[in-house]
Motif scaffolding. Structure first.
Motif, short mmCIF file in Angstrom:
data_model
loop_
_atom_site.label_atom_id
_atom_site.label_comp_id
_atom_site.label_asym_id
_atom_site.label_seq_id
_atom_site.Cartn_x
_atom_site.Cartn_y
_atom_site.Cartn_z
N ILE A 1 31.37 -7.79 -65.03
CA ILE A 1 30.35 -6.76 -65.16
C ILE A 1 29.55 -6.95 -66.46
CG2 ILE A 1 30.00 -4.28 -65.51
CD1 ILE A 1 32.34 -3.85 -63.53
N ALA A 2 30.23 -7.25 -67.54
CA ALA A 2 29.55 -7.43 -68.83
C ALA A 2 28.59 -8.61 -68.81
CB ALA A 2 30.59 -7.61 -69.94
N GLN A 3 28.90 -9.63 -68.03
CA GLN A 3 28.05 -10.83 -68.01
C GLN A 3 26.92 -10.75 -66.98
OE1 GLN A 3 30.75 -14.12 -67.45
NE2 GLN A 3 31.18 -14.26 -69.64
N ASN A 4 26.92 -9.76 -66.12
CA ASN A 4 25.93 -9.67 -65.05
C ASN A 4 25.23 -8.31 -65.08
OD1 ASN A 4 26.26 -12.22 -63.32
ND2 ASN A 4 28.35 -11.53 -63.65
N THR A 5 24.53 -8.04 -66.15
CA THR A 5 23.89 -6.73 -66.30
C THR A 5 22.41 -6.75 -65.91
OG1 THR A 5 23.41 -7.24 -68.61
CG2 THR A 5 25.44 -6.03 -68.16
N GLN A 6 21.88 -7.90 -65.49
CA GLN A 6 20.48 -7.98 -65.10
C GLN A 6 20.24 -7.07 -63.89
OE1 GLN A 6 22.75 -10.37 -65.16
NE2 GLN A 6 21.91 -12.36 -65.63
N GLU A 7 19.05 -6.49 -63.83
CA GLU A 7 18.69 -5.65 -62.69
C GLU A 7 18.37 -6.54 -61.48
OE1 GLU A 7 18.32 -2.13 -62.26
OE2 GLU A 7 19.54 -2.10 -64.07
N ALA A 8 18.78 -6.08 -60.31
CA ALA A 8 18.50 -6.81 -59.07
C ALA A 8 17.89 -5.82 -58.08
CB ALA A 8 19.78 -7.39 -58.51
N GLU A 9 16.91 -6.31 -57.33
CA GLU A 9 16.30 -5.47 -56.30
C GLU A 9 17.21 -5.49 -55.07
OE1 GLU A 9 12.32 -5.10 -53.56
OE2 GLU A 9 12.23 -6.29 -55.39
#
Length: 94
Positions: A40-48
């Motif tokens: 979770i900490a490494q994948n915080t980018q927003e995704a549509e």
């Protein structure tokens, strides 16, 4: 010949127990939780996210975890239905 053919004697204080199985499970889940936190900490980018007419944005990790949980739920449902089917078949043959 030995008195005990296989396995520890029933009064062995070091034999496995339900408590030791639970402890092993807790340790395993703890390690899984640490890995999940790192993910979770490494994948915080927003995704549509688009699904059945709904659309929005969510953190990439959350979207992936929800998709994983949904897939796991579908697999559990399918496996449960198969188990029920096999149990009914066994009951009929008895």
């Amino acid at each position: 010949m030995s008195e005990h053919a296989s396995g520890p004697p029933p009064d062995d204080p070091l034999r496995g127990s339900r408590t030791s199985a639970v402890w092993t499970g807790v340790v395993g889940l703890g390690l899984l939780l640490v890995l999940l936190i790192i993910f979770i900490a490494q994948n915080t980018q927003e995704a549509e996210v688009n699904f059945l007419g709904w659309s929005g944005t969510a953190p990439q990790s959350v979207a992936l975890l929800i998709a994983t949980a949904a897939g796991l739920a579908l697999a559990v449902i399918a496996a449960s239905l198969r188990i029920l089917q096999l149990r009914r078949r066994v009951r009929r043959t008895r």
